[in-house]
Design a protein around this motif. Structure first.
Motif, PDB file in Angstrom:
ATOM      1  N   VAL A 198      54.350   1.483  64.512  1.00 37.36           N
ATOM      2  CA  VAL A 198      54.831   2.531  65.424  1.00 37.36           C
ATOM      3  C   VAL A 198      55.447   1.891  66.670  1.00 37.36           C
ATOM      4  O   VAL A 198      55.059   0.794  67.069  1.00 37.36           O
ATOM      5  N   VAL A 199      56.390   2.623  67.241  1.00 35.88           N
ATOM      6  CA  VAL A 199      57.045   2.124  68.449  1.00 35.88           C
ATOM      7  C   VAL A 199      56.158   2.478  69.637  1.00 35.88           C
ATOM      8  O   VAL A 199      55.774   3.630  69.814  1.00 35.88           O
ATOM      9  N   GLU A 200      55.821   1.476  70.428  1.00 34.24           N
ATOM     10  CA  GLU A 200      54.999   1.701  71.630  1.00 34.24           C
ATOM     11  C   GLU A 200      55.886   1.965  72.839  1.00 34.24           C
ATOM     12  O   GLU A 200      55.570   2.785  73.676  1.00 34.24           O
ATOM     13  N   GLU A 201      56.995   1.232  72.889  1.00 31.86           N
ATOM     14  CA  GLU A 201      57.882   1.347  74.055  1.00 31.86           C
ATOM     15  C   GLU A 201      59.279   0.862  73.691  1.00 31.86           C
ATOM     16  O   GLU A 201      59.418  -0.116  72.946  1.00 31.86           O
ATOM     17  N   ILE A 202      60.270   1.573  74.214  1.00 33.77           N
ATOM     18  CA  ILE A 202      61.657   1.126  74.035  1.00 33.77           C
ATOM     19  C   ILE A 202      62.048   0.409  75.321  1.00 33.77           C
ATOM     20  O   ILE A 202      61.848   0.944  76.415  1.00 33.77           O
ATOM     21  N   ALA A 212      62.151  -3.492  71.574  1.00 33.05           N
ATOM     22  CA  ALA A 212      61.036  -2.533  71.540  1.00 33.05           C
ATOM     23  C   ALA A 212      59.728  -3.272  71.381  1.00 33.05           C
ATOM     24  O   ALA A 212      59.684  -4.397  70.865  1.00 33.05           O
ATOM     25  N   LYS A 213      58.671  -2.597  71.846  1.00 34.61           N
ATOM     26  CA  LYS A 213      57.329  -3.090  71.550  1.00 34.61           C
ATOM     27  C   LYS A 213      56.826  -2.283  70.366  1.00 34.61           C
ATOM     28  O   LYS A 213      56.809  -1.034  70.420  1.00 34.61           O
ATOM     29  N   ILE A 214      56.438  -2.991  69.327  1.00 31.80           N
ATOM     30  CA  ILE A 214      56.040  -2.309  68.097  1.00 31.80           C
ATOM     31  C   ILE A 214      54.615  -2.710  67.725  1.00 31.80           C
ATOM     32  O   ILE A 214      54.280  -3.906  67.719  1.00 31.80           O
TER      33      ILE A 214
END
Ligand code: FAD
Ligand code: NAP
Length: 304
Positions: A198-202, A212-214
């Motif tokens: 899941v994407v935590e932060e763009i 992105a932080k994934i």
């Protein structure tokens, strides 16, 4: 006063307007944007009978022109409220009020947001919800597509004609998309998958998205990955806010109907994606629209 007010000019609304007007009813079809609805954001449609393959915007044009053939009046307007006045209904759009004996709600749904940090900030600067609209900006770039349904996987495949690499980020290790759509993506050399993620932060710089932080949902590990853009397809929310005071919707906001598209208010019908239903497609939207258009005629006849 109109016989029928159709709210929304996607495939469901356009078909309802066509059927009602062909039964000699006076019909106004009110739309807040370009007629065609979600079809305007669809690259290729290859499951609409009669066309081996057709571009979404082209199918929109064809349906729109056909829907006006029997005298439908097309008005621009953003509907904000529906009032049930018994024998007739009132529909409020901006500074106008429309009165009609029957109302057909065909407002469809809109893309859901991921709700992560950076999504809003970089919208239009690397974050998109429409491959047809924005894909060409990403020639020879690396892209992330988020989601595992028909939209994500189909649009990821579409994006490979521009991008050098497309990574589908999905929160499970299995796709939801139809088998034929999955098979095409698995066979496409430009597409790879980031499963259970899941994407935590763009993240980005002052100009645009850079990465992105994934998070891996199984291991909890968070990695920073570079990308030039994000296409987000994580489902749809119904566009029913204007009807929130009418007690028409279920808990999730979809409108339940019977098989004649009748809602719990006499003379108010709902068609297409906005309905509580299983299969949200152009074909099913068109089917709903034809039933409601015909039922509008039967309803008005029964009152005379
Ligand atoms: P919509 O198409 O959502 O149209 C609703 C209309 O109502 C819109 O034009 C909207 O602007 C208008 N509206 C909403 N609120 C208001 C308001 N308050 N006032 C005025 N107007 C309003 N289906 C297929 O069969 N084949 C495909 O290949 C396919 N590909 C797809 C690809 C993508 C990326 C997406 C997102 C969907 C795809 N679908 C496909 C699904 C299909 O597009 C929908 O099922 C169909 O468009 C639903 O039609 P509708 O008329 O119910 O709603
Ligand atoms: P969808 O079927 O609801 O799929 C949404 C996807 O996003 C799912 O894979 C879901 O994961 C994932 N997701 C949801 N919330 C998330 C979150 N917060 N974070 C990460 N992932 C998330 O939506 P859709 O693909 O847009 O399709 C909508 C409708 O249009 C469907 O009825 C579809 O059949 C139709 N459509 C049809 C076609 C076609 O016929 N060619 C093309 C496009 C769309 P899970 O799988 O884990 O739930």
């Amino acid at each position: 006063m109109y016989d029928v007010i159709v709210i929304g000019a996607g495939p469901a609304g356009m078909t309802a307007a066509l059927y009602a007007s062909r039964s000699n009813l006076s019909v106004v079809m009110i739309e807040r944007g370009a007629p065609g609805g979600q079809m305007n954001n669809t690259a290729e449609v290859e499951n609409y009978p009669g066309f081996e393959s057709i571009l979404g915007p082209e199918l929109s044009d064809k349906m729109y022109n056909g829907s006006l053939k029997f005298g439908v009046k097309h008005e621009y307007g953003i509907i904000s409220q529906l009032k049930d006045c018994g024998e007739y209904k009132e529909v409020y759009a901006d500074d106008k009020v429309f009165q009609g004996k029957v109302v057909i709600i065909a407002t469809g749904c809109e893309h859901r947001k991921l709700g992560v940090k950076g999504e809003e900030e970089f919208a239009g600067r690397g974050v998109s919800y429409c491959a047809v609209c924005d894909g060409a900006f990403f020639r020879n770039k690396k892209l992330f597509v988020v989601g595992g349904g028909d939209s994500a996987v189909e649009e990821a495949t579409y994006l490979t004609q521009f991008a050098s690499e497309v990574v589908i980020i999905h929160r499970r290790n299995e796709l939801r998309a139809q088998k034929i759509i999955q098979d095409r993506a698995f066979a496409n050399e430009k597409i790879s998958f980031m499963w259970d993620s899941v994407v935590e932060e763009i993240i980005g710089d002052e100009m645009k998205v850079t990465g992105a932080k994934i998070r891996n949902v199984k291991t909890g590990e968070i990695q920073e990955q570079a990308t030039d853009g994000f296409f987000i397809y994580v489902g749809l929310d119904p566009l029913t806010a204007p009807f929130s005071t009418n007690s028409l919707t279920n808990e999730e906001g979809w409108i339940p109907t019977n098989e004649l598209m009748q809602t719990n208010i006499a003379g108010v019908y709902a068609v297409g994606d906005v309905r509580e239903k299983k299969l949200r497609q152009i074909t099913t939207a068109v089917g709903d629209g034809s039933i409601a258009g015909q039922e509008a005629f039967n309803f008005i006849e029964s009152k005379q």
